[in-house]
Scaffold this motif. Structure first.
Motif, PDB file in Angstrom:
ATOM      1  N   ARG A 147      40.841  33.283  38.961  1.00  0.00           N
ATOM      2  CA  ARG A 147      40.983  34.430  39.883  1.00  0.00           C
ATOM      3  C   ARG A 147      42.364  34.427  40.533  1.00  0.00           C
ATOM      4  O   ARG A 147      43.021  34.934  41.354  1.00  0.00           O
ATOM      5  N   LEU A 150      44.392  37.152  39.768  1.00  0.00           N
ATOM      6  CA  LEU A 150      44.203  38.058  40.052  1.00  0.00           C
ATOM      7  C   LEU A 150      44.892  38.621  41.279  1.00  0.00           C
ATOM      8  O   LEU A 150      45.527  39.375  41.446  1.00  0.00           O
ATOM      9  N   ARG A 151      45.063  37.385  42.078  1.00  0.00           N
ATOM     10  CA  ARG A 151      45.203  37.334  43.139  1.00  0.00           C
ATOM     11  C   ARG A 151      46.993  37.038  43.456  1.00  0.00           C
ATOM     12  O   ARG A 151      48.039  38.352  43.439  1.00  0.00           O
ATOM     13  N   GLN A 153      48.771  38.582  40.596  1.00  0.00           N
ATOM     14  CA  GLN A 153      48.337  40.518  39.822  1.00  0.00           C
ATOM     15  C   GLN A 153      48.608  41.418  41.318  1.00  0.00           C
ATOM     16  O   GLN A 153      48.994  41.943  40.785  1.00  0.00           O
ATOM     17  N   ARG A 154      47.771  41.061  42.161  1.00  0.00           N
ATOM     18  CA  ARG A 154      47.556  41.961  42.998  1.00  0.00           C
ATOM     19  C   ARG A 154      48.894  41.992  43.984  1.00  0.00           C
ATOM     20  O   ARG A 154      49.316  43.001  44.267  1.00  0.00           O
TER      21      ARG A 154
END
Length: 159
Positions: A147, A150-151, A153-154
Motif C-alpha cells: 500500500r 501504491l501511495r 506511485q500515486r
C-alpha cells in the motif's frame, strides 16, 4: 526511532447513532458523514500511537463503501495504526452498522488513511514503530509495504 509499540495501543472504537440529519433521501447515511467520522477516528488513533496532541491527515488512501448504514442504525468505527514511516502512520478503519431491533450487523465501510504526527508548532515528528499481535493485525502489517508503494506511485503520477 527504535521504540516499538503494539498496534493495539492505538485501537480506538467509537459508536454513533444514524440520525435524520445524517441521511439522504433514501434514509441511508451520507458517505461524506462517514468520511468525517473516519477522518476523526484516524486522527485519534494516530495521536494515541504518537503521543501527540495532533495528527494531520496526509491522505485518505482508500474508502470502500460495502453496504449502507440506515436511519436508526448504530455504527461502530474501529481504527488501528497498521504501519509507520518516519513521521507518518497508516491507519485502518472499519465501520460496521447494527440494527438494534433485529441485531443484524453489517460491514459498511473500510478505509486506509495516512496521518502525520506533529508537534505543537505543527512540524512533523518521528513516531515509534508498530508491531502486530493478532492474525488480522499481522495481515495488515504484512500488506502495508504494498500500500505504501501504491501511495508513492500515486504521488509520482501527480508530478
Amino acid at each position: 526511532m527504535s521504540e516499538q509499540k503494539p498496534m493495539s495501543e492505538s485501537r480506538t472504537i467509537q459508536s454513533k447513532l444514524v440520525l435524520p440529519p445524517d441521511t439522504n433521501h433514501i434514509q441511508s447515511i451520507f458517505g461524506g458523514k462517514v468520511l468525517s467520522y473516519i477522518d476523526e477516528i484516524a486522527a485519534i488513533s494516530a495521536m494515541k500511537h504518537a503521543g501527540t496532541r495532533a495528527a494531520i491527515t496526509a491522505s485518505i488512501d482508500s474508502v470502500d463503501f460495502v453496504s449502507p448504514a440506515l436511519l436508526g442504525d448504530v455504527i461502530e468505527l474501529e481504527a488501528i495504526v497498521t504501519s509507520v514511516g518516519r513521521t507518518s502512520m497508516e491507519v485502518f478503519i472499519s465501520v460496521h452498522s447494527k440494527n438494534l431491533v433485529t441485531g443484524e450487523v453489517r460491514l459498511t465501510t473500510e478505509s486506509f488513511c495516512t496521518m502525520v504526527a506533529v508537534d505543537d508548532t505543527n512540524c512533523p515528528i518521528p513516531v515509534a514503530e508498530v508491531y502486530p499481535e493478532t492474525e488480522l493485525e499481522k495481515r495488515h502489517f504484512e500488506t502495508a509495504p504494498a500500500r505504501r508503494e501504491l501511495r508513492k506511485q500515486r504521488r509520482l503520477m501527480k508530478h
